[in-house]
Design a protein around this motif. Structure first.
Motif, short mmCIF file in Angstrom:
data_model
loop_
_atom_site.label_atom_id
_atom_site.label_comp_id
_atom_site.label_asym_id
_atom_site.label_seq_id
_atom_site.Cartn_x
_atom_site.Cartn_y
_atom_site.Cartn_z
N LYS A 39 1.16 45.49 76.34
CA LYS A 39 0.22 46.02 77.34
C LYS A 39 -0.38 44.91 78.19
N ASN A 54 -1.57 55.22 82.81
CA ASN A 54 -0.17 55.41 82.42
C ASN A 54 0.47 56.55 83.20
N LYS A 85 11.13 57.81 78.55
CA LYS A 85 11.29 56.42 78.10
C LYS A 85 12.75 56.02 77.89
N GLN A 144 8.54 48.58 79.82
CA GLN A 144 8.26 49.58 78.78
C GLN A 144 7.52 50.79 79.33
N GLY A 145 6.90 50.61 80.48
CA GLY A 145 6.12 51.71 81.05
C GLY A 145 5.65 51.32 82.43
C1 LIG Z 1 -0.14 53.65 77.89
O1 LIG Z 1 1.20 53.30 77.58
C2 LIG Z 1 1.32 52.25 76.66
C3 LIG Z 1 2.79 51.93 76.50
O2 LIG Z 1 3.38 51.61 77.71
C4 LIG Z 1 0.68 52.64 75.34
O3 LIG Z 1 0.76 51.56 74.44
C5 LIG Z 1 -0.78 53.01 75.59
O4 LIG Z 1 -1.37 53.47 74.40
C6 LIG Z 1 -0.89 54.08 76.65
N1 LIG Z 1 -2.29 54.30 76.99
C7 LIG Z 1 -2.80 55.49 77.11
C8 LIG Z 1 -4.26 55.55 77.45
O5 LIG Z 1 -2.14 56.51 76.96
#
Ligand SMILES: *[C@@H]1O[C@H](CO)[C@@H](O)[C@H](O)[C@H]1NC(C)=O
Ligand SMILES: *[C@@H]1O[C@H](CO)[C@@H](O)[C@H](O)[C@H]1NC(C)=O
Ligand SMILES: *[C@@H]1O[C@H](CO)[C@@H](O)[C@H](O)[C@H]1NC(C)=O
Ligand SMILES: *[C@@H]1O[C@H](CO)[C@@H](O)[C@H](O)[C@H]1NC(C)=O
Length: 433
Positions: free
Chosen positions: A354, A265, A270, A257-258
């Motif tokens: 996550k 991140n 996506k 997913q990431g």
């Molecule tokens: C990082 O990415 C995840 C999804 O992969 C998301 O749920 C999360 O909020 C993001 N965190 C930040 C700090 O942007």
């Protein structure tokens, strides 16, 4: 309907194999084991099985996308238990081969066996060569070590292991000494699926790939998978679904997913991470690629984050010229170290939530490319690859991966080294009587 027919066929194979093997050999009550090594020139992962009558050791390259094993069948293939599959027989239907009668490679000098089925999906994953006339579908005896989870034990015999007899033209691109490919793809005819059915083991197998000059292991069936000092590595597994891709049904896809680099991140497009209607995109496991490939925009984002963090630290790492095939390389004297190796940001593949992520830490990200360079062992896969993320061999080494086919899920440990284990810590000393 199709799955109904398949289950009848599988039952046929199970019944014919188990009734024969019960007469001829010891039955494993649990698990089978193969040893794995890495070929230094091709970086392929190879294993050995005993095949034919009289028995000969056959070296095969492991492949996670090949649906059925294939073995080169020149006139050096000699076996009194070789049986071509006759047209319309259950093995032909199981392997979905409708071609009949055409002549082609067969181990027997008489030219060709009539009324046998041929598979056209035959492919060498390293050269992408697919012989026009395919190969003859056949069965022969194979023998493999059983295990109690801790040591190899007695050899067990599967009398009618289904495989494809391949023309010598497929030899090109395989590691030295290798005479075929062990099909570990997502398929009813894969080597693990056939062995599990034949010996009534759970439909699971586990891969622990070694780095160069070490031994790794494949387990077929359930754990425990014990590694010295007595640790069952199944306790280290997290799970993620194996995702179906109807355009590439024999491959293992997972739902990334990431991506995080050093716990931050990375901004990605996506839509590249999901599989589209044509079967493109997504994340696939591919041990025939020595290093992970990322679609160009993902590669740029991940390497920018990785390089930025390394160079903006209090002890900035120093870049050195690229060493092929890598682009991002650092001066070893400018990095800091722990007992395990250089300190670099972790790269996490974030899965269904996550909290579930596959961590690619230094041992699986940094390659000693020369005396003067440590390089990131992840490559640019190009702007329009069919699959956005191909997780390659180096990133999987010393990780335990369990393919649970019944539950369509992948168990993964991330690097065992941080738990003070290695694939080579399986005790390869046989405890057979
Ligand atoms: C990082 O990415 C995840 C999804 O992969 C998301 O749920 C999360 O909020 C993001 N965190 C930040 C700090 O942007
Ligand atoms: C994201 O990727 C998709 C699929 O390749 C592409 O069609 C789209 O243009 C990309 N979006 C951006 C903002 O680059
Ligand atoms: C079975 O295990 C023994 C002990 O490790 C090993 O010497 C032998 O090569 C193995 N046989 C096969 C077919 O893997
Ligand atoms: C490996 O297994 C053999 C046979 O069971 C045993 O004798 C030996 O002590 C084991 N080695 C280790 C390091 O546990």
């Amino acid at each position: 309907m199709a799955s109904f027919i398949c289950s009848i066929l599988l039952t046929y194979i199970i019944l014919t194999t188990t009734s024969a093997s019960a007469l001829t050999s010891f039955h494993p009550n649990k698990t089978l084991v193969l040893t794995v090594s890495k070929d230094p020139s091709t970086l392929q992962y190879t294993t050995k099985v005993i095949q034919r009558t009289p028995p000969v050791p056959v070296l095969l390259t492991l492949d996670l996308s090949t649906p059925i094993s294939w073995v080169l069948c020149g006139n050096r293939y000699v076996s009194t238990t070789y049986r071509p599959a006759s047209c319309g027989s259950p093995p032909c239907i199981l392997a979905n081969t409708k071609r009949c009668r055409t002549c082609g490679p067969t181990p027997f000098k008489s030219g060709c066996n009539k009324n046998t089925c041929r598979t056209l999906s035959l492919n060498n994953p390293f050269t992408n060569v697919s012989p026009r006339r395919g190969g003859e579908l056949a069965t022969d005896v194979i023998r493999i070590n059983s295990t109690d989870g801790s040591n190899p034990g007695q050899l067990v015999t599967m009398p009618n292991n289904l495989f494809v007899c391949a023309p010598m033209s497929l030899l090109q691109g395989l590691a030295k000494g290798v005479s075929g490919v062990a099909g570990l793809g997502r398929s009813k005819t894969s080597l693990p699926t056939q062995l599990s059915s034949s010996f009534r083991l759970p439909q699971k197998f586990a891969l622990c790939l070694p780095p160069l000059r070490e031994n790794g292991v494949v387990f077929i069936g359930d754990g425990p998978y014990n590694f010295y000092p007595g640790v069952d590595a199944t306790t280290l597994l997290s799970y993620t679904p194996i995702i179906a891709n109807s355009a590439r049904p024999n491959n293992y896809f997972i739902g990334v997913q990431g991506i995080k680099v050093g716990n931050k991140n990375v901004t990605l497009n996506k839509s590249l991470l999901s599989i589209n209607r044509k079967g493109s995109g997504g994340t696939m496991l591919s041990v025939n690629h020595p290093y992970t490939l990322l679609q160009s925009s993902i590669y740029k984002a991940v390497t920018a984050a990785f390089d930025g963090q390394l160079r903006n630290s209090s002890f900035p790492a120093k870049r050195v010229p690229p060493v092929k095939p890598f682009q991002l390389c650092y001066d070893p004297t400018s990095l800091s170290y722990t007992r395990i190796g250089p300190v670099v940001p972790d790269i996490d593949l974030v899965l269904q939530s996550k909290k579930v992520f596959w961590r690619i830490a230094a041992t699986n990200s940094i390659v000693r490319a020369s005396d003067n360079a440590y390089c990131l062992g992840i490559l640019d896969g190009g702007k329009n690859p069919r699959t956005s993320i191909l997780v390659g061999g180096f990133q999987i080494e010393d990780n335990l991966l369990q393919f649970d086919l019944a539950k369509s899920r992948l168990g993964f440990s991330s690097s065992l080294i941080y738990d003070r284990l290695r694939c080579s810590f399986f005790n390869f000393t046989s405890n057979a009587l």
